[in-house]
Every structure is written in structure tokens, then in C-alpha cells.
Write a protein that holds these residues in place. Structure first.
Motif, PDB file in Angstrom:
ATOM      1  N   ILE A 134      -3.218   1.980  -9.631  1.00 15.25           N
ATOM      2  CA  ILE A 134      -3.346   1.158  -8.418  1.00 15.25           C
ATOM      3  C   ILE A 134      -2.444   1.758  -7.351  1.00 15.25           C
ATOM      4  O   ILE A 134      -1.221   1.661  -7.414  1.00 15.25           O
ATOM      5  N   GLN A 135      -3.057   2.417  -6.373  1.00 18.51           N
ATOM      6  CA  GLN A 135      -2.365   3.193  -5.358  1.00 18.51           C
ATOM      7  C   GLN A 135      -2.645   2.642  -3.959  1.00 18.51           C
ATOM      8  O   GLN A 135      -3.649   1.967  -3.738  1.00 18.51           O
ATOM      9  N   PRO A 136      -1.760   2.925  -2.989  1.00 18.54           N
ATOM     10  CA  PRO A 136      -2.091   2.575  -1.607  1.00 18.54           C
ATOM     11  C   PRO A 136      -3.372   3.283  -1.190  1.00 18.54           C
ATOM     12  O   PRO A 136      -3.560   4.461  -1.507  1.00 18.54           O
ATOM     13  N   ILE A 152       4.993 -10.262  -4.686  1.00 20.32           N
ATOM     14  CA  ILE A 152       4.463  -8.907  -4.693  1.00 20.32           C
ATOM     15  C   ILE A 152       5.251  -8.082  -3.685  1.00 20.32           C
ATOM     16  O   ILE A 152       5.401  -8.486  -2.519  1.00 20.32           O
ATOM     17  N   VAL A 153       5.760  -6.952  -4.137  1.00 24.02           N
ATOM     18  CA  VAL A 153       6.408  -6.001  -3.240  1.00 24.02           C
ATOM     19  C   VAL A 153       5.681  -4.676  -3.438  1.00 24.02           C
ATOM     20  O   VAL A 153       5.579  -4.179  -4.561  1.00 24.02           O
ATOM     21  N   ALA A 154       5.154  -4.111  -2.354  1.00 21.27           N
ATOM     22  CA  ALA A 154       4.314  -2.926  -2.485  1.00 21.27           C
ATOM     23  C   ALA A 154       4.587  -1.954  -1.348  1.00 21.27           C
ATOM     24  O   ALA A 154       4.845  -2.352  -0.207  1.00 21.27           O
ATOM     25  N   ASP A 155       4.538  -0.661  -1.690  1.00 15.85           N
ATOM     26  CA  ASP A 155       4.692   0.379  -0.686  1.00 15.85           C
ATOM     27  C   ASP A 155       3.955   1.628  -1.169  1.00 15.85           C
ATOM     28  O   ASP A 155       3.092   1.541  -2.046  1.00 15.85           O
ATOM     29  N   ARG A 156       4.282   2.800  -0.636  1.00 14.35           N
ATOM     30  CA  ARG A 156       3.550   4.011  -1.002  1.00 14.35           C
ATOM     31  C   ARG A 156       3.812   4.442  -2.444  1.00 14.35           C
ATOM     32  O   ARG A 156       3.064   5.236  -3.003  1.00 14.35           O
ATOM     33  N   ASP A 157       4.863   3.919  -3.051  1.00 16.49           N
ATOM     34  CA  ASP A 157       5.139   4.233  -4.451  1.00 16.49           C
ATOM     35  C   ASP A 157       4.312   3.391  -5.416  1.00 16.49           C
ATOM     36  O   ASP A 157       4.183   3.750  -6.596  1.00 16.49           O
ATOM     37  N   GLY A 158       3.769   2.264  -4.954  1.00 12.59           N
ATOM     38  CA  GLY A 158       2.982   1.405  -5.834  1.00 12.59           C
ATOM     39  C   GLY A 158       3.242  -0.068  -5.591  1.00 12.59           C
ATOM     40  O   GLY A 158       3.699  -0.467  -4.519  1.00 12.59           O
ATOM     41  N   VAL A 159       2.969  -0.874  -6.630  1.00 11.41           N
ATOM     42  CA  VAL A 159       3.045  -2.328  -6.523  1.00 11.41           C
ATOM     43  C   VAL A 159       3.959  -2.865  -7.624  1.00 11.41           C
ATOM     44  O   VAL A 159       3.835  -2.496  -8.791  1.00 11.41           O
ATOM     45  N   VAL A 160       4.877  -3.764  -7.240  1.00  7.82           N
ATOM     46  CA  VAL A 160       5.791  -4.398  -8.185  1.00  7.82           C
ATOM     47  C   VAL A 160       5.587  -5.912  -8.127  1.00  7.82           C
ATOM     48  O   VAL A 160       5.392  -6.480  -7.046  1.00  7.82           O
ATOM     49  N   VAL A 161       5.646  -6.551  -9.299  1.00  9.37           N
ATOM     50  CA  VAL A 161       5.470  -7.993  -9.406  1.00  9.37           C
ATOM     51  C   VAL A 161       6.776  -8.614  -9.892  1.00  9.37           C
ATOM     52  O   VAL A 161       7.303  -8.215 -10.937  1.00  9.37           O
ATOM     53  N   VAL A 162       7.289  -9.578  -9.155  1.00  7.18           N
ATOM     54  CA  VAL A 162       8.475 -10.319  -9.568  1.00  7.18           C
ATOM     55  C   VAL A 162       8.034 -11.733  -9.968  1.00  7.18           C
ATOM     56  O   VAL A 162       7.603 -12.503  -9.109  1.00  7.18           O
ATOM     57  N   PRO A 187      -2.630  -3.460   4.956  1.00  9.04           N
ATOM     58  CA  PRO A 187      -2.207  -2.725   3.764  1.00  9.04           C
ATOM     59  C   PRO A 187      -3.030  -3.126   2.543  1.00  9.04           C
ATOM     60  O   PRO A 187      -3.278  -4.313   2.313  1.00  9.04           O
ATOM     61  N   ALA A 188      -3.455  -2.135   1.765  1.00 12.69           N
ATOM     62  CA  ALA A 188      -4.275  -2.408   0.587  1.00 12.69           C
ATOM     63  C   ALA A 188      -3.940  -1.418  -0.515  1.00 12.69           C
ATOM     64  O   ALA A 188      -3.639  -0.251  -0.252  1.00 12.69           O
ATOM     65  N   TRP A 189      -4.024  -1.894  -1.749  1.00 12.60           N
ATOM     66  CA  TRP A 189      -3.775  -1.075  -2.925  1.00 12.60           C
ATOM     67  C   TRP A 189      -4.958  -1.226  -3.865  1.00 12.60           C
ATOM     68  O   TRP A 189      -5.414  -2.345  -4.140  1.00 12.60           O
ATOM     69  N   CYS A 190      -5.478  -0.101  -4.360  1.00 10.24           N
ATOM     70  CA  CYS A 190      -6.693  -0.125  -5.163  1.00 10.24           C
ATOM     71  C   CYS A 190      -6.707   1.111  -6.062  1.00 10.24           C
ATOM     72  O   CYS A 190      -5.768   1.909  -6.055  1.00 10.24           O
TER      73      CYS A 190
END
Length: 232
Positions: free
Chosen positions: A47-49, A173-183, A137-140
Motif C-alpha cells: 500500500i503505497q502513496p 491513521i498517519v501516512a506519508d511517502r513512506d507508507g501508512v501507520v495505524v495507531v 492524498p491517497a494510498w493504494c
């Protein structure tokens, strides 16, 4: 005979982070958040930007609003557009289906109009040029031109199994060019407290590197106390 499920199930009982908790994650790199969680929390790197972030500034942080769809379906995603709170990130599960788009530029446009902060899915998207124009912004997992159906069944406001983790509505959800993190919601205060220590350590090391610092290891000490040995 199995009973036919309802086309849509909408849950409204999920907890929600406070404005202060949400603010604590704004502008924080995903790597810092992972470190504050002991190295965990990231979704699969599949799952990438979208477009690897080259045309959209794929940076977002907000509460998860979950839409659980079946493969090749987006009924729950469409329902989520009507129920999302501004600032939320729509997490749309597609059951990992890869030969049909989970959404396209019109869904991204409507989500932006509703005040959504971003979109995360475990399927591909379509209409890249249109999504770039929308700028959300979208991650897929990539791009594919085929369209989904809107038949259901689906669930909104519950949880979604995505990227190797279970994301619940109300998680951060915290997301950037490195990926997606779930807290997870239950860990928000704990992670926020640890974030301050992570930030301090990271910024201090950054300053040292800029001054010429070369290595964090004291090899002489390691050789002296036996943690390292020389061979050959």
C-alpha cells in the motif's frame, strides 16, 4: 439456506479521538510514529502513496473512518462519503482484490468535498490524471482501469482487515511517502507520550549528523568487552 445479509450495515458507536489527540499527530513522520509504537503499526508496503507521491503531496493524519467492501465492490465506500466527519481518512477495504479499482477520481473528488483528509485502500485505484487534479492524498496498491460495482454487502463505521492489520474506526491513521501507520484508539495517549521522546532523540541525532557524526557504534568498546571479535 444462508440468510441474505443487508446491503449496508452502518455503525455509529465507534470512539473518536479528541481534537488534542488528532493534533498531536499532525506533521509527524510515519517513521517517528512507528518508533513510538516499538517498531510496529505500519501497513504492508504494498500500500503505497498513489504515483509514489510524485504528483500529489501524500501526507495526511486523521481518524480512520472504515468502509468494508467485498471484492470488486464499493457500496460501503459510497455510503462512507455521506457519513464521514471532516478531517477523517477513509479506509476502504477491497478484500485485497487487485483486478478492479477500489475507487476513482470522482470518489476522490466527493471525498474531498466532504472534507476527508485522505483515502487508504488495499486495492488499486483508477483515473490517475483526475485524481491528481483533485489533489487528495491517497494510498493504494497501484492502478488499474476496470470499474467496481456498487451492490454490497458492506459495512461502514466498523473495522477493516487491510495491509496485514485490522483497522478500526476511530484509530489514528498517519501516512506519508513512506507508507501508512495505524495507531489503535486504545494506545493513542501512550503513543503520543512516547512521540515526544522519539522527536527529541531524532532531532538531536540529526543535529549531530549535520556536524559530521559518522557512526553510533563504539567498536573499540565492543571489542574490549567481547560483544565483537576480530577474525582472520
Amino acid at each position: 439456506m444462508i440468510e441474505e445479509p443487508p446491503l449496508l450495515t452502518i455503525r455509529r458507536d465507534a470512539p473518536r479521538p479528541t481534537p488534542e489527540q488528532i493534533a498531536a499527530f499532525q506533521g509527524v513522520p510515519t517513521s517517528f510514529v512507528c518508533d513510538a509504537m516499538g517498531g510496529g503499526g505500519a501497513l504492508s508496503p504494498a500500500i503505497q502513496p498513489i504515483g509514489f507521491g510524485r504528483d500529489i503531496d501524500c501526507t495526511a493524519a486523521g481518524p480512520a473512518w472504515c468502509a468494508e467492501n467485498g471484492a470488486a465492490d464499493l457500496l460501503a465506500t459510497l455510503a462512507a462519503l455521506q457519513t464521514i466527519t471532516p478531517g477523517d481518512i477513509l479506509v476502504a477495504g477491497a478484500d485485497g482484490h487487485q483486478t478492479c479499482a477500489a475507487a476513482g477520481d470522482r470518489v476522490m473528488g466527493m471525498l474531498k468535498n466532504r472534507g476527508g483528509a485522505g483515502f487508504v485502500t488495499d486495492g488499486p485505484l483508477r483515473d490517475y490524471a483526475g485524481i491528481v487534479k483533485v489533489g487528495l492524498p491517497a494510498w493504494c496498491t497501484g492502478l488499474v482501469p476496470s470499474s467496481p460495482f456498487g451492490k454490497g454487502p458492506g459495512t461502514v463505521g466498523g473495522s477493516v482487515a487491510i495491509g496485514g492489520r485490522t483497522v478500526c474506526t476511530g484509530d489514528m491513521i498517519v501516512a506519508d511517502r513512506d507508507g501508512v501507520v495505524v495507531v489503535p484508539f486504545a494506545r493513542l495517549d501512550e503513543v503520543i507520550a512516547r512521540l515526544e521522546k522519539v522527536k527529541a532523540a531524532e532531532y538531536a541525532l540529526d543535529a549531530e549528523v549535520e556536524k559530521g557524526f559518522c557512526s553510533p557504534l563504539d567498536l573499540e568498546a565492543m571489542l574490549a568487552d567481547g560483544r565483537a571479535v576480530e577474525a582472520g
